[in-house]
Write an enzyme that holds these catalytic residues in place. Structure first.
Site, mmCIF file in Angstrom:
data_model
loop_
_atom_site.group_PDB
_atom_site.id
_atom_site.type_symbol
_atom_site.label_atom_id
_atom_site.label_comp_id
_atom_site.label_asym_id
_atom_site.label_seq_id
_atom_site.Cartn_x
_atom_site.Cartn_y
_atom_site.Cartn_z
ATOM 1 N N ARG A 121 1.990 8.357 -10.689
ATOM 2 C CA ARG A 121 0.981 8.385 -11.744
ATOM 3 C C ARG A 121 0.059 7.175 -11.644
ATOM 4 O O ARG A 121 0.522 6.056 -11.463
ATOM 5 C CB ARG A 121 1.708 8.365 -13.088
ATOM 6 C CG ARG A 121 0.845 8.651 -14.282
ATOM 7 C CD ARG A 121 0.526 10.122 -14.320
ATOM 8 N NE ARG A 121 -0.344 10.441 -15.458
ATOM 9 C CZ ARG A 121 0.112 10.795 -16.651
ATOM 10 N NH1 ARG A 121 1.398 10.886 -16.864
ATOM 11 N NH2 ARG A 121 -0.735 11.077 -17.628
ATOM 12 N N GLY A 156 4.072 2.756 -7.177
ATOM 13 C CA GLY A 156 3.562 1.402 -6.949
ATOM 14 C C GLY A 156 2.388 1.474 -6.010
ATOM 15 O O GLY A 156 2.261 2.420 -5.220
ATOM 16 N N GLY A 207 -2.606 -13.649 -5.297
ATOM 17 C CA GLY A 207 -1.268 -14.157 -4.995
ATOM 18 C C GLY A 207 -0.853 -13.726 -3.600
ATOM 19 O O GLY A 207 -0.619 -14.549 -2.733
ATOM 20 N N PHE A 208 -0.754 -12.421 -3.409
ATOM 21 C CA PHE A 208 -0.477 -11.819 -2.094
ATOM 22 C C PHE A 208 0.830 -12.298 -1.496
ATOM 23 O O PHE A 208 1.025 -12.247 -0.286
ATOM 24 C CB PHE A 208 -1.644 -12.092 -1.122
ATOM 25 C CG PHE A 208 -2.996 -11.797 -1.705
ATOM 26 C CD1 PHE A 208 -3.310 -10.529 -2.149
ATOM 27 C CD2 PHE A 208 -3.957 -12.796 -1.836
ATOM 28 C CE1 PHE A 208 -4.550 -10.254 -2.709
ATOM 29 C CE2 PHE A 208 -5.195 -12.532 -2.396
ATOM 30 C CZ PHE A 208 -5.499 -11.258 -2.832
ATOM 31 N N GLY A 237 5.297 -4.190 -9.926
ATOM 32 C CA GLY A 237 4.789 -4.649 -11.222
ATOM 33 C C GLY A 237 4.553 -3.512 -12.197
ATOM 34 O O GLY A 237 5.003 -3.553 -13.352
ATOM 35 N N GLN A 262 -8.166 -1.904 -6.315
ATOM 36 C CA GLN A 262 -7.072 -2.461 -5.524
ATOM 37 C C GLN A 262 -6.993 -1.810 -4.139
ATOM 38 O O GLN A 262 -6.733 -2.482 -3.143
ATOM 39 C CB GLN A 262 -5.760 -2.275 -6.274
ATOM 40 C CG GLN A 262 -4.685 -3.207 -5.798
ATOM 41 C CD GLN A 262 -3.456 -3.123 -6.658
ATOM 42 O OE1 GLN A 262 -3.134 -2.070 -7.182
ATOM 43 N NE2 GLN A 262 -2.768 -4.219 -6.806
ATOM 44 N N GLY A 279 0.220 -1.848 -5.062
ATOM 45 C CA GLY A 279 -0.398 -3.085 -4.583
ATOM 46 C C GLY A 279 -0.451 -3.216 -3.076
ATOM 47 O O GLY A 279 -1.437 -3.689 -2.515
ATOM 48 N N GLU A 280 0.601 -2.833 -2.404
ATOM 49 C CA GLU A 280 0.668 -3.094 -0.974
ATOM 50 C C GLU A 280 0.374 -1.865 -0.133
ATOM 51 O O GLU A 280 -0.240 -1.964 0.930
ATOM 52 C CB GLU A 280 2.028 -3.730 -0.658
ATOM 53 C CG GLU A 280 2.010 -5.140 -1.231
ATOM 54 C CD GLU A 280 3.356 -5.765 -1.453
ATOM 55 O OE1 GLU A 280 3.824 -6.438 -0.539
ATOM 56 O OE2 GLU A 280 3.929 -5.607 -2.554
HETATM 57 MO MO1 MOS Z 1 3.984 -9.422 -2.353
HETATM 58 S S1 MOS Z 1 3.822 -9.924 -0.392
HETATM 59 O O1 MOS Z 1 5.408 -8.574 -2.343
HETATM 60 O O2 MOS Z 1 3.787 -10.706 -3.373
#
Ligand code: MOS
Length: 732
Positions: A622, A696, A240-241, A511, A632, A698-699
């Protein structure tokens, strides 16, 4: 609520994916399904003066041709950042106006994809073209200071602490430089694609989406139906990104075509069209001034940015939010300016503000380290902080020092010779070692979690979330399994589907911190209720308690919201609107952090840059799903290598649009570009953000990788490259 250790389980849908039974949107096939294709504008700005669809319509097998003359009734679903649901406010094909090259002007639906594609190519348009402005920094820029714009505050306000200008003027050592990041496109492997089917007045959409709630609400607004008549189903995304974070361009068009034809329609946007049919990372420029004492304490940071937006929307930026909190800055001031240009509205692409902001700040910190003659790791350690620079409230947890120390050990940083160009490989290549840190806000969205236990040994959990491949489903299954003491494969996870609990946008790295605490609370509630229902049960297994209570199933539902959020936030959640909070909460501020160490080798003859190894140590609170988390971060480092050395979308100053709109010329890293990536986690629970201690991931995985590479290139060559991507021609 205590949380036992998380098991290192495999991705729960791994075998489905390997066997091809995990169904992605475009895998859906329906009896009588029709294929659609788009014709797109070939001017950069202006209007359509004539549209000839006769040849397309007369091709055998063509069932429908739609243009702006047919779709005037569509209502704009609104822009995500302005109270709407779509990646931009412009609803295409509702007027002859053209805002950017690549904007759809016709849809053709046909019995086969081949016929639809051929017919779309037969649509002929004539235009009245106007001059375009697509390059940031060109003449006569139409600029808006976002502090003075209608964008909501304090989200899009300037940031200020102390007297940055005074402190900078008085600083003993100063660095001033401008850095830039090009436009880039997310390019997930899974193309933008929709299968739309109507059952009477009910619309079902299958689409890879990070935000099925907004897709539903946006479709309802656009098509003038009730949201309860629409379901959007997105069990798996092939990436998705940020590209799939709202109602997509092709979704509405597919739904309209399906309604007109009374048949299911599949519309897959080809890679080349995807460069204009969705958001992208805007071009941005970052002017940084850093002041320090001779001992190396940061006394001032002044940070001014310019970032691309469209004519029709303000894609606001938050570069300074992260920049202000990278280090302990005694005085800080920022200004963020948006520049209107002739492209679709840009938007969120992994680390949307943080990647570019940390590139600028962390390169500037490296320049300061050189100016001071200090080691760049030691300089960062000396300016570590536990307070939010702007609010002066505590950071909920910040293990930057631990990330830097552990990373330096793993990397062997102590063996670094500081002088640029002083380290050589056996083949003569210049070796450069660089370091940078990254930070990424720890946000949280409200969540409703529904958990059911059945006496047949199955557990099902339904929470907000979308699995883009990051492993969210695995993390949720692991949480429920650990809490209930059942095997992970007994747990079914329903996410990314409007037929269950309200779904919130999955983005902004919230998420895990959204779904996991809610799932854990639901499991606690389940155990509590089962114990009450079967007080004399001796076996603590939920299935045994259920049987002891004489029941075949039991369900619980819990509601959870971020610290400080009002009850009314659940109305936004149910309406498909963004409802996340953070990083600034009432009593504290939360960020995830990473320290990245990289080695580059610059070939003496060709000046080719390689990254043979990287070490990333991450503080994301965690770690819930160790295996997918590691994967990831490795993916994030690959992204960082791409951002530093490869990826740039090239706007066409003559005709608008992006010239290199394909994988032949939009260059991403391939296997041969990637060396060893060593990932470690601090894995200390955040004590304040939620009971599980999740922040978090992901980024933050990619944020800070690009400056570490740029700093390593400087160390190898003595050349300070401030514009991304760094290519051979910059090092000749
Ligand atoms: Mo991300 S760029 O916050 O889907």
């Amino acid at each position: 609520m205590s949380m036992p250790a998380f098991p290192n389980i495999a991705r729960v849908e791994a075998s489905d994916k390997v066997r091809g039974t995990a169904i992605y949107a475009a895998d859906n096939v329906r009896p009588g399904m029709v294929h659609a294709a788009l014709t797109v504008a070939t001017i950069g700005r202006g209007r359509i003066t004539g549209l000839d669809t006769a040849a397309a319509r007369s091709l055998p097998g063509v069932l429908l041709v739609l243009t702006h003359e047919d779709l005037g009734e569509l209502v704009s679903p609104g822009f995500l950042l302005a109270g709407g649901y779509a990646f931009q406010s412009l609803q295409v094909m509702t007027s002859p106006a053209i805002a950017y090259r690549g904007q759809p002007i016709a849809l053709v639906a046909a019995e086969t994809l081949e016929i639809a594609t051929e017919a779309a190519a037969l649509v002929r348009a004539t235009y009245e073209a106007e001059p375009v402005q697509v390059i940031l920094g060109g003449p006569s820029m139409d600029a808006v200071a976002q502090a003075d714009s209608p964008l909501p505050k304090p989200m899009f306000a300037d940031r200020r602490a102390g007297d940055a200008d005074g402190a900078y003027a008085d600083a003993e050592v100063r660095v001033e430089a401008t850095y830039s990041s090009p436009p880039q496109h997310q390019n997930p492997m899974e193309l933008l694609s929709t299968v739309a089917e109507w059952h009477g007045d009910r619309l079902i959409v299958h689409e890879g989406s990070q935000n099925v709630g907004a897709a539903r609400a946006g479709l309802a607004r656009c098509l003038k139906v009730d949201p309860t008549q629409v379901d959007v189903i997105s069990p798996h995304l092939g990436g998705g990104f940020g590209q799939k974070n709202s109602l997509q361009m092709q979704t509405t068009l597919a739904a309209v075509a399906a309604r007109r034809l009374g048949r299911p329609v599949k519309l897959v946007v080809p890679r080349s069209q995807g460069f204009h049919d969705s958001s992208f990372r805007p071009a941005s420029r970052h002017h940084v001034r850093l002041g320090a004492t001779r001992e190396g304490l940061f006394t001032a940071a002044i940070y001014e940015t310019e970032s691309q937006t469209s004519r029709h929307d303000l894609y606001g930026t938050q570069y300074a939010e992260v920049a202000a909190n990278l280090h302990g800055f005694a005085n800080f001031r920022s200004r963020e300016v948006l520049v209107r240009m002739d492209a679709q509205t840009p938007g969120y692409m992994r680390g949307p503000y943080e990647h570019a902001a940390c590139f600028a700040l962390e390169c500037a910190v490296d320049e300061l380290a050189v100016a001071l003659g200090h080691d760049p790791v030691a300089l960062r350690l000396a300016n570590d902080t536990q307070l939010d620079t702007i609010t002066k409230k505590p950071l909920s947890s910040r293990h930057v020092a631990a990330c830097l120390r552990r990373g330096a050990d793993l990397f062997g940083w102590a063996r670094r010779q500081p002088a640029p160009g002083s380290m050589r490989a056996a083949d003569g290549a210049a070796i450069g070692w660089g370091v940078a840190i990254g930070a990424y806000k720890a946000s949280t969205a409200p969540a409703i979690a529904r958990l059911e236990v059945r006496s047949d040994g199955r557990v099902s959990i339904n929470v907000p979330g979308h699995d883009m491949g990051q492993g969210l489903r695995t993390a949720i299954a692991a949480t429920v399994a650990v809490k209930l003491g059942v095997p992970a494969d007994a747990v079914s996870v329903l996410i990314g589907d409007t037929r269950g609990v309200p779904q919130h946008l999955t983005a902004g790295s919230w998420g895990t911190a959204t779904a996991i605490p809610a799932a854990a609370e639901a499991a606690d509630a389940m155990l509590g209720e089962l114990r009450q229902m079967a007080p004399s049960a001796t076996d603590s297994s939920p299935f045994a308690m259920l049987t002891a209570a004489g029941r075949t199933s039991h369900a619980v539902e819990v509601q959870r919201r971020a610290p400080g959020q009002p009850d009314a936030i659940f109305q936004r959640l149910s309406a498909g609107l963004p409802a996340a909070a953070g990083p600034v909460y009432p009593d504290f501020t939360s960020f995830s952090y990473a320290a990245h160490f990289v080695e580059v080798r610059v070939d003496q003859a060709t000046r080719r840059v390689r990254v043979p190894r990287a070490v990333s140590v991450v503080d994301c609170g965690r770690v819930v799903s160790p295996r997918t988390a590691r994967s990831q971060v490795q993916g994030g480092v690959v992204w960082g290598i791409g951002a530093a050395l490869r990826e740039a979308s090239e706007p066409d100053a003559r005709y608008g649009g992006f010239i290199n709109a394909d994988f032949a010329e939009y260059v991403v890293p391939v296997n041969a570009d990637i060396g060893a990536i060593n990932v470690e986690f601090i894995d200390k629970p955040d004590p304040l953000l939620n009971a599980v201690g999740v922040k978090g991931l992901g980024e933050i995985a990619m944020v800070g990788v690009a400056p570490a590479i740029a700093n390593a290139v400087f160390h190898a060559t003595g050349r300070r490259i401030r514009d991304l991507p760094i290519r051979i021609e910059h090092l000749l």
